[in-house]
Design a protein around this motif. Structure first.
Motif, PDB file in Angstrom:
ATOM      1  N   GLY A 175      46.231  16.377  78.331  1.00 59.96           N
ATOM      2  CA  GLY A 175      46.843  15.641  79.439  1.00 59.96           C
ATOM      3  C   GLY A 175      46.949  14.164  79.108  1.00 59.96           C
ATOM      4  N   ALA A 176      45.892  13.615  78.507  1.00 58.35           N
ATOM      5  CA  ALA A 176      45.885  12.190  78.153  1.00 58.35           C
ATOM      6  C   ALA A 176      46.971  11.894  77.123  1.00 58.35           C
ATOM      7  CB  ALA A 176      44.516  11.800  77.604  1.00 58.35           C
ATOM      8  N   ARG A 177      47.169  12.800  76.177  1.00 60.50           N
ATOM      9  CA  ARG A 177      48.186  12.566  75.142  1.00 60.50           C
ATOM     10  C   ARG A 177      49.578  12.494  75.737  1.00 60.50           C
ATOM     11  NH1 ARG A 177      45.180  15.936  71.283  1.00 60.50           N
ATOM     12  NH2 ARG A 177      44.069  14.376  70.067  1.00 60.50           N
ATOM     13  N   ASN A 178      49.760  13.159  76.883  1.00 59.76           N
ATOM     14  CA  ASN A 178      51.091  13.173  77.489  1.00 59.76           C
ATOM     15  C   ASN A 178      51.349  11.967  78.360  1.00 59.76           C
ATOM     16  OD1 ASN A 178      52.137  15.477  76.384  1.00 59.76           O
ATOM     17  ND2 ASN A 178      51.103  16.795  77.863  1.00 59.76           N
ATOM     18  N   ARG A 179      50.374  11.095  78.482  1.00 64.66           N
ATOM     19  CA  ARG A 179      50.563   9.938  79.349  1.00 64.66           C
ATOM     20  C   ARG A 179      50.936   8.735  78.493  1.00 64.66           C
ATOM     21  NH1 ARG A 179      49.699   8.858  84.565  1.00 64.66           N
ATOM     22  NH2 ARG A 179      49.517   6.641  84.986  1.00 64.66           N
ATOM     23  N   GLY A 180      52.187   8.347  78.554  1.00 63.28           N
ATOM     24  CA  GLY A 180      52.655   7.220  77.752  1.00 63.28           C
ATOM     25  C   GLY A 180      52.542   7.544  76.274  1.00 63.28           C
ATOM     26  N   ALA A 181      52.833   6.549  75.424  1.00 66.12           N
ATOM     27  CA  ALA A 181      52.716   6.790  73.984  1.00 66.12           C
ATOM     28  C   ALA A 181      51.251   6.771  73.592  1.00 66.12           C
ATOM     29  CB  ALA A 181      53.489   5.739  73.216  1.00 66.12           C
ATOM     30  N   THR A 182      50.505   5.782  74.109  1.00 61.43           N
ATOM     31  CA  THR A 182      49.093   5.674  73.731  1.00 61.43           C
ATOM     32  C   THR A 182      48.188   5.481  74.938  1.00 61.43           C
ATOM     33  OG1 THR A 182      49.025   3.255  73.510  1.00 61.43           O
ATOM     34  CG2 THR A 182      49.849   4.477  71.621  1.00 61.43           C
ATOM     35  N   SER A 183      48.768   5.152  76.106  1.00 63.78           N
ATOM     36  CA  SER A 183      47.946   4.774  77.266  1.00 63.78           C
ATOM     37  C   SER A 183      46.898   5.809  77.637  1.00 63.78           C
ATOM     38  CB  SER A 183      48.833   4.539  78.492  1.00 63.78           C
ATOM     39  OG  SER A 183      49.363   3.247  78.458  1.00 63.78           O
ATOM     40  N   GLY A 184      47.313   7.086  77.672  1.00 64.42           N
ATOM     41  CA  GLY A 184      46.382   8.129  78.105  1.00 64.42           C
ATOM     42  C   GLY A 184      45.191   8.227  77.173  1.00 64.42           C
ATOM     43  N   VAL A 185      45.450   8.174  75.870  1.00 63.58           N
ATOM     44  CA  VAL A 185      44.359   8.291  74.899  1.00 63.58           C
ATOM     45  C   VAL A 185      43.525   7.007  74.904  1.00 63.58           C
ATOM     46  CG1 VAL A 185      43.808   8.594  72.458  1.00 63.58           C
ATOM     47  CG2 VAL A 185      45.608   9.963  73.502  1.00 63.58           C
ATOM     48  N   ASP A 186      44.187   5.866  75.104  1.00 66.07           N
ATOM     49  CA  ASP A 186      43.435   4.605  75.184  1.00 66.07           C
ATOM     50  C   ASP A 186      42.421   4.677  76.324  1.00 66.07           C
ATOM     51  OD1 ASP A 186      45.099   3.704  73.187  1.00 66.07           O
ATOM     52  OD2 ASP A 186      46.469   2.684  74.559  1.00 66.07           O
ATOM     53  N   LEU A 187      42.908   5.153  77.460  1.00 60.33           N
ATOM     54  CA  LEU A 187      42.050   5.239  78.633  1.00 60.33           C
ATOM     55  C   LEU A 187      40.919   6.252  78.412  1.00 60.33           C
ATOM     56  CD1 LEU A 187      42.939   4.752  82.119  1.00 60.33           C
ATOM     57  CD2 LEU A 187      42.026   6.995  81.720  1.00 60.33           C
ATOM     58  N   ALA A 188      41.294   7.408  77.866  1.00 57.88           N
ATOM     59  CA  ALA A 188      40.297   8.458  77.630  1.00 57.88           C
ATOM     60  C   ALA A 188      39.232   7.969  76.654  1.00 57.88           C
ATOM     61  CB  ALA A 188      40.980   9.717  77.099  1.00 57.88           C
ATOM     62  N   THR A 189      39.666   7.187  75.659  1.00 53.63           N
ATOM     63  CA  THR A 189      38.697   6.656  74.703  1.00 53.63           C
ATOM     64  C   THR A 189      37.796   5.636  75.387  1.00 53.63           C
ATOM     65  OG1 THR A 189      40.387   6.925  73.020  1.00 53.63           O
ATOM     66  CG2 THR A 189      38.448   5.665  72.403  1.00 53.63           C
ATOM     67  N   GLY A 190      38.363   4.895  76.333  1.00 51.82           N
ATOM     68  CA  GLY A 190      37.536   3.966  77.107  1.00 51.82           C
ATOM     69  C   GLY A 190      36.443   4.712  77.853  1.00 51.82           C
ATOM     70  N   VAL A 191      36.812   5.845  78.447  1.00 47.93           N
ATOM     71  CA  VAL A 191      35.841   6.640  79.218  1.00 47.93           C
ATOM     72  C   VAL A 191      34.797   7.260  78.282  1.00 47.93           C
ATOM     73  CG1 VAL A 191      35.531   8.679  80.670  1.00 47.93           C
ATOM     74  CG2 VAL A 191      37.514   7.199  81.038  1.00 47.93           C
ATOM     75  N   THR A 210      35.345  19.132  63.427  1.00 44.17           N
ATOM     76  CA  THR A 210      36.397  18.120  63.373  1.00 44.17           C
ATOM     77  C   THR A 210      37.722  18.778  63.711  1.00 44.17           C
ATOM     78  OG1 THR A 210      35.168  17.090  61.624  1.00 44.17           O
ATOM     79  CG2 THR A 210      37.419  16.335  61.923  1.00 44.17           C
ATOM     80  N   PRO A 211      38.378  18.325  64.741  1.00 46.22           N
ATOM     81  CA  PRO A 211      39.645  18.963  65.083  1.00 46.22           C
ATOM     82  C   PRO A 211      40.701  18.655  64.033  1.00 46.22           C
ATOM     83  CG  PRO A 211      38.855  17.473  66.824  1.00 46.22           C
ATOM     84  CD  PRO A 211      38.064  17.209  65.599  1.00 46.22           C
ATOM     85  N   GLU A 212      41.689  19.530  64.005  1.00 47.95           N
ATOM     86  CA  GLU A 212      42.825  19.307  63.123  1.00 47.95           C
ATOM     87  C   GLU A 212      43.455  17.966  63.478  1.00 47.95           C
ATOM     88  OE1 GLU A 212      44.476  21.593  60.825  1.00 47.95           O
ATOM     89  OE2 GLU A 212      42.416  22.330  60.859  1.00 47.95           O
ATOM     90  N   PRO A 213      43.720  17.118  62.476  1.00 47.89           N
ATOM     91  CA  PRO A 213      44.393  15.874  62.826  1.00 47.89           C
ATOM     92  C   PRO A 213      45.806  16.176  63.326  1.00 47.89           C
ATOM     93  CG  PRO A 213      43.832  15.977  60.484  1.00 47.89           C
ATOM     94  CD  PRO A 213      43.454  17.281  61.077  1.00 47.89           C
ATOM     95  N   THR A 214      46.217  15.478  64.367  1.00 45.11           N
ATOM     96  CA  THR A 214      47.582  15.683  64.842  1.00 45.11           C
ATOM     97  C   THR A 214      48.515  14.885  63.955  1.00 45.11           C
ATOM     98  OG1 THR A 214      47.227  13.882  66.362  1.00 45.11           O
ATOM     99  CG2 THR A 214      47.006  16.085  67.245  1.00 45.11           C
ATOM    100  N   PRO A 215      49.726  15.370  63.763  1.00 43.32           N
ATOM    101  CA  PRO A 215      50.646  14.630  62.903  1.00 43.32           C
ATOM    102  C   PRO A 215      50.981  13.273  63.519  1.00 43.32           C
ATOM    103  CG  PRO A 215      51.719  16.497  63.959  1.00 43.32           C
ATOM    104  CD  PRO A 215      50.291  16.568  64.307  1.00 43.32           C
ATOM    105  N   GLN A 216      51.314  12.364  62.657  1.00 46.95           N
ATOM    106  CA  GLN A 216      51.695  11.024  63.126  1.00 46.95           C
ATOM    107  C   GLN A 216      52.872  11.150  64.067  1.00 46.95           C
ATOM    108  OE1 GLN A 216      50.750   8.227  60.669  1.00 46.95           O
ATOM    109  NE2 GLN A 216      51.735   6.543  61.705  1.00 46.95           N
ATOM    110  N   ARG A 217      52.835  10.384  65.130  1.00 48.15           N
ATOM    111  CA  ARG A 217      53.933  10.468  66.083  1.00 48.15           C
ATOM    112  C   ARG A 217      55.238  10.036  65.438  1.00 48.15           C
ATOM    113  NH1 ARG A 217      52.097  10.624  71.577  1.00 48.15           N
ATOM    114  NH2 ARG A 217      49.878  10.895  71.411  1.00 48.15           N
ATOM    115  N   SER A 218      56.243  10.833  65.640  1.00 50.86           N
ATOM    116  CA  SER A 218      57.536  10.462  65.067  1.00 50.86           C
ATOM    117  C   SER A 218      58.266   9.558  66.038  1.00 50.86           C
ATOM    118  CB  SER A 218      58.367  11.702  64.795  1.00 50.86           C
ATOM    119  OG  SER A 218      58.841  12.212  66.007  1.00 50.86           O
ATOM    120  N   SER A 219      59.317   8.979  65.579  1.00 54.76           N
ATOM    121  CA  SER A 219      60.020   8.020  66.420  1.00 54.76           C
ATOM    122  C   SER A 219      61.126   8.679  67.216  1.00 54.76           C
ATOM    123  CB  SER A 219      60.611   6.928  65.549  1.00 54.76           C
ATOM    124  OG  SER A 219      61.504   7.529  64.646  1.00 54.76           O
ATOM    125  N   ALA A 220      61.390   9.937  66.911  1.00 51.16           N
ATOM    126  CA  ALA A 220      62.444  10.730  67.569  1.00 51.16           C
ATOM    127  C   ALA A 220      63.326   9.914  68.500  1.00 51.16           C
ATOM    128  CB  ALA A 220      61.876  11.913  68.296  1.00 51.16           C
TER     129      ALA A 220
END
Lengths: 220, 503
Positions: A175-191, A210-220
C-alpha cells in the motif's frame, strides 16, 4: 473556500472522525518485517547528494527518534533541519519521514516506550519542528502541523495497524509503495525505521529473510 | 563523460507549481535519459533541496526560488542539449496540466458547488459516494435546485424520508438512494440500456426490473420516454411513495409519455391502495407491474411479472411483444429433469421474477440474488465484476442435486464490457464437471439488453449459446423453460409470450 453548505448541515449529520493514533501493542517481529520489506525499495542513485534520492532522508528516521528520546535538543534540531523540505516530491521525502516518526512514536507509547518518555520526545520534536516550517512546501506544512497535533491521515493509520501484526506487513508495504513515487515508503520508513531502533534484535546474526529487491522504478 | 569545462548547468523555476511525486520522478528520469544529459532534478525549491543541489554542483548561482516553487535543473554536455532538455521537460509539465493528469491543481470539481461553477447549466447531480456521506451531498444538490440520482446505498431510512420530503417541496426528483437505473430525456444514468425512444414512461422502484421492461419494450419495437428510478424503498410504508408520486406527476404532465408503467415489488398494503387510486386518476393508460401480484385487468392493468408488464405496455403502444424463440432443447425431451433448480442471478429483480414464475408453477427452487449485500461483501456488484457469479456457476457443476441452473446476463451502460465470456467459461466448466459424474447439467438464461447496447448483444448471446446455455428471449421465458424441464412438460409452445396481449 465556501463552507456555507457545511454549516447548513444539522449537527447530527456531521460525523467527526478521530484522526489520532491509539497506542498499539507493537510487535517487534512486525517492526523488523516492515523494515526488511522497506529496505528492498530501490529509488534513485543511492548517492547522498542526489536530490531525487529519498534514502538519505529515510536513514535519519532512527537517529531522529533516538535523539528525541535522549532529550538532545541540539541534535534534534540538526537532524530536523536536514530533513525538513529535503528530497523529491510535493511533500519532500524528509517531511514524510518526520510524519512517520511522530506516528510511530504515538503508536509505540505504552508498549515499546513509557508514556512519560514518549510525551517528552513528542513535545521536543514539535518545539524544534515549528520554527522550520518556512523551509518546506505548503502541503507539507499542513501534514507536519497535523502530525504535531497528533492527527494523521488514513494511510498512516493503515501502516500503524501493521505494527502489531507481522502478517499485515506485506500488504501495508505494498500500500505504501502505491502512494506517490516515494512518499508512502518514506512515511513507512519513518514509522518502522525509527521504531527499529527500540526493538531488540533476536540474535546477533541477521535472521530476517531478505526480500527480493524490487526493480528500479522506470520512468514510463 | 564530457569535461567539466564544457558542461553546462541550466535551471528553470515554475512559481507555485505542484506536480505529484510520480510525475516529477518520471519527468526527471526521462530528462536524464536524453542524449548528452548528465544529470537532472525536478524538486520543490525548499532550502533543504537547494542545499542538496548545491552540494552536488547542481545549483546555478543566480537561482532564486521559494519552497512552493518547482525547480528543474539539468546538467548537460553543452548548452543546446540543456536548453532542449528543459524545453522538453516544460512541455511535459504543461501537457500533464492540460490532461489534468499528474497535477495537484485539480480541475475535476470536488463538491457540488465547484461542479456548478464549471457547468453552470447543470440540472441534475449523480451521487455515488459511500452511504455515510451521501445524505450531505444529496442535500447540497437539492439546495442548489438540482435533481439527484443517488446511486449510493447504505443511506438510513430516516435520511431518505427527510431528503425526499425536501425534494418534493422543491419539486425535484431524488432518485434513490440505491437507485440503479434512470433514463431522463434520453440520457442514461447508472446501469441503463440503450433503449430507443418511444411513448412509454417507466417509474421504477427496481433497477434491473426497469431494465428488463425497457429492453422488452425495445424488442417489441416500442420505446421509452422517461425511465425514472425512485429507489427500492420508495413504496415502503415509511417512505410512502413520496418520489413515486412526484415522478407520476411529472410523467402525467410530459407530452412524450403516453403510457405509464410502474415497476416495483408489491408495495406496503396501505401504500398500494393509495398508489392504485392515484394511478386510476392519472389520465393516461397505466400498467402496474408489481412482482408476484396476480395479473388483473381493470382501470389499471396489474401484472405480476416484468415480461407481463412489458407485454401489456407494448400492447397499449400497439407494438405487441412477440419474441422469437431464441434457442432451446433440440430433442424436446418431455422426461422430467432429475435434480433441483438453482438460480444464480446478478439482477435482483430478475431473481425475484424467476421466483414468481417458478412459484406460480409450484416448482421449488433456490434463487440467489448475488448482487445482494450478503454475497457482494465488499466486492463490486456482479453486473460490474462478473467473476463472483461465474465462480458460483462453476461450483454448481459439482453439486449433484442440481439439475438446472438459471442465469441472467445484464448488458448496458455501467455493466461489464464482456459479461458473457466469464459466464460461458464457468458454464463449460460446470457442465464438464457434471458430465464427468455422469450427469447432464442444463443451464438456462436470458440476456437483458438491446441491439444498441455497447456490449454487442448478438456476440454476447453467441458466446453463451456456444457454451451450451439454453437462451430464452426473456427472463420469465427462461424461468418457464426451467419449469417445463423439471416437470417434464416441455412443448414447443413453452416460450410463446403472452399472445393474449394484443391490444
Amino acid at each position: 473556500m465556501d463552507f456555507g453548505a457545511w454549516r447548513a448541515i444539522p449537527s447530527d449529520g456531521i460525523f467527526r472522525v478521530d484522526l489520532r493514533i491509539r497506542p498499539a501493542a507493537v510487535d517487534p517481529r512486525a517492526v523488523r518485517r516492515l523494515v526488511a520489506l522497506l529496505r528492498a525499495d530501490q529509488v534513485g542513485s543511492g548517492a547522498v547528494d542526489d536530490v531525487m534520492d529519498p534514502r538519505p532522508s529515510r536513514a535519519l528516521a532512527g537517529p531522529l527518534l533516538r535523539a528525541a528520546l535522549a532529550a538532545d535538543g541540539e541534535r534534534v534540531t540538526h537532524l530536523l533541519s536536514r530533513l525538513v523540505g529535503a528530497g523529491p516530491g510535493a511533500t519532500p521525502a524528509g517531511d514524510d519521514v518526520i510524519v512517520g516518526v511522530l506516528a510511530g512514536l504515538d503508536a509505540a507509547t505504552g508498549s515499546l516506550l513509557p508514556g512519560s518518555a514518549a510525551h517528552a520526545a513528542r513535545a521536543l520534536l514539535g518545539d524544534r519542528l515549528r520554527p522550520l516550517f518556512g523551509r518546506t512546501t505548503t502541503i507539507s506544512r499542513h501534514d507536519l502541523t497535523a502530525a504535531i497535533a497528533g492527527e494523521f491521515g488514513e494511510h498512516v493509520h493503515l501502516l500503524v495497524a501493521a505494527l502489531s501484526d507481522p502478517a499485515a506487513a506485506p500488504a501495508a508495504v505494498a500500500g505504501a509503495r502505491n502512494r506517490g513515487a516515494t512518499s508512502g515508503v518514506d512515511l513507512a520508513t519513518g514509522v518502522a525505521g525509527s521504531l527499529a531502533a527500540l526493538v531488540p534484535r533476536p540474535t546477533r546474526r541477521r535472521t530476517e529473510p531478505t526480500p527480493e529487491p524490487t526493480p528500479q522504478r522506470s520512468s514510463a | 563523460m564530457s569535461s567539466p569545462h564544457t558542461e553546462t548547468l541550466q535551471a528553470k523555476v515554475f512559481p507555485r507549481l505542484y506536480r505529484d511525486s510520480v510525475a516529477l520522478m518520471a519527468l526527471a528520469s526521462s530528462i536524464e535519459k536524453r542524449e548528452g544529459v548528465l544529470r537532472a532534478g525536478a524538486v520543490m525549491a525548499t532550502p533543504g533541496n537547494l542545499e542538496i543541489l548545491g552540494r552536488s554542483q547542481m545549483l546555478p548561482p543566480d537561482l532564486t526560488a521559494a519552497p512552493d516553487d518547482l525547480v528543474l535543473v539539468v546538467r548537460a554536455a553543452d548548452e543546446a542539449t540543456a536548453t532542449d532538455a528543459l524545453e522538453a521537460a516544460e512541455a511535459g509539465l504543461t501537457s500533464a496540466e492540460q490532461r489534468g493528469g499528474g497535477s495537484s491543481t485539480e480541475v475535476a470539481p470536488q463538491t457540488i458547488a465547484e461542479g456548478l461553477d464549471v457547468t453552470g447549466e447543470a440540472t441534475l447531480a449523480t451521487v455515488s459516494t459511500p452511504g455515510t456521506y451521501a445524505p450531505v451531498v444529496v442535500e447540497q444538490a437539492l439546495r442548489q435546485g438540482l435533481h439527484v440520482f443517488c446511486f449510493s446505498d447504505n443511506v438510513s431510512l430516516q435520511d431518505e424520508v427527510r431528503l425526499k420530503r425536501m425534494a418534493v417541496d422543491r419539486r425535484l426528483l431524488l432518485m434513490g438512494p440505491d437507485c440503479g437505473t434512470a433514463v431522463l430525456d434520453g440520457v442514461p444514468l447508472g446501469f441503463a440500456n440503450a433503449v430507443r425512444s418511444g411513448p412509454v414512461a417507466i417509474v421504477a422502484a427496481s433497477g434491473t426490473g426497469a431494465q428488463e421492461v425497457s429492453c422488452l419494450l425495445d424488442a417489441a419495437g416500442s420505446g421509452i420516454s422517461q425511465l425514472i428510478g425512485v429507489g427500492g424503498r420508495d413504496l415502503s410504508g415509511q417512505v410512502g411513495g413520496l418520489m413515486t408520486n412526484l415522478a407520476l406527476d411529472l410523467v402525467a404532465a410530459d407530452d412524450a409519455s403516453e403510457i405509464v408503467v410502474v415497476v416495483s415489488k408489491p408495495p406496503a398494503p396501505e401504500v398500494a391502495e393509495r398508489l392504485l387510486a392515484r394511478l386510476e386518476r392519472l389520465g393516461k393508460p397505466v400498467v402496474a407491474c408489481l412482482l408476484g401480484e396476480a395479473d388483473a385487468d381493470g382501470p389499471v392493468a396489474v401484472r405480476g411479472t416484468l415480461e407481463g408488464g412489458a407485454a401489456a405496455a407494448a400492447a397499449l403502444a400497439k407494438k405487441p411483444l412477440t419474441l422469437p424463440r431464441d434457442g432451446g432443447d433440440e430433442d424436446g425431451s418431455s422426461t422430467p429433469l432429475p435434480g433441483r433448480v438453482l438460480g444464480l442471478y446478478t439482477g435482483g429483480t430478475l431473481a425475484s421474477e424467476a421466483k414468481v414464475v417458478l412459484g406460480r408453477a409450484g416448482v421449488q427452487a433456490e434463487i440467489l440474488d448475488l448482487g445482494d449485500d450478503q454475497y457482494t461483501a465488499g466486492r463490486p456488484h456482479p453486473m460490474i465484476d462478473p467473476s463472483a457469479r461465474a465462480d458460483r456457476v462453476a461450483e454448481a457443476g459439482a453439486q449433484r442435486d442440481v439439475g438446472l441452473v438459471l442465469v441472467d446476463l445484464v448488458l448496458g451502460f455501467g455493466a461489464s464490457a464482456d459479461p458473457a465470456t466469464p459466464l460461458a467459461d464457468a458454464v463449460r466448466s460446470a457442465r464438464t464437471t457434471a458430465a464427468a459424474d455422469g450427469r447432464d447439467l442444463v443451464v438456462v438464461g436470458s440476456v437483458c439488453g438491446t441491439a444498441a447496447d455497447p456490449q454487442d448483444i448478438a456476440a454476447q448471446r453467441r458466446i453463451l449459446r456456444e457454451a451450451g446455455v439454453v437462451l430464452q428471449p426473456s427472463n420469465a421465458a427462461a424461468a418457464r423453460y426451467a419449469v417445463a424441464r423439471v416437470t417434464g412438460s416441455l412443448t414447443t409452445e413453452s416460450t410463446q409470450l403472452h399472445s393474449q396481449e394484443t391490444a
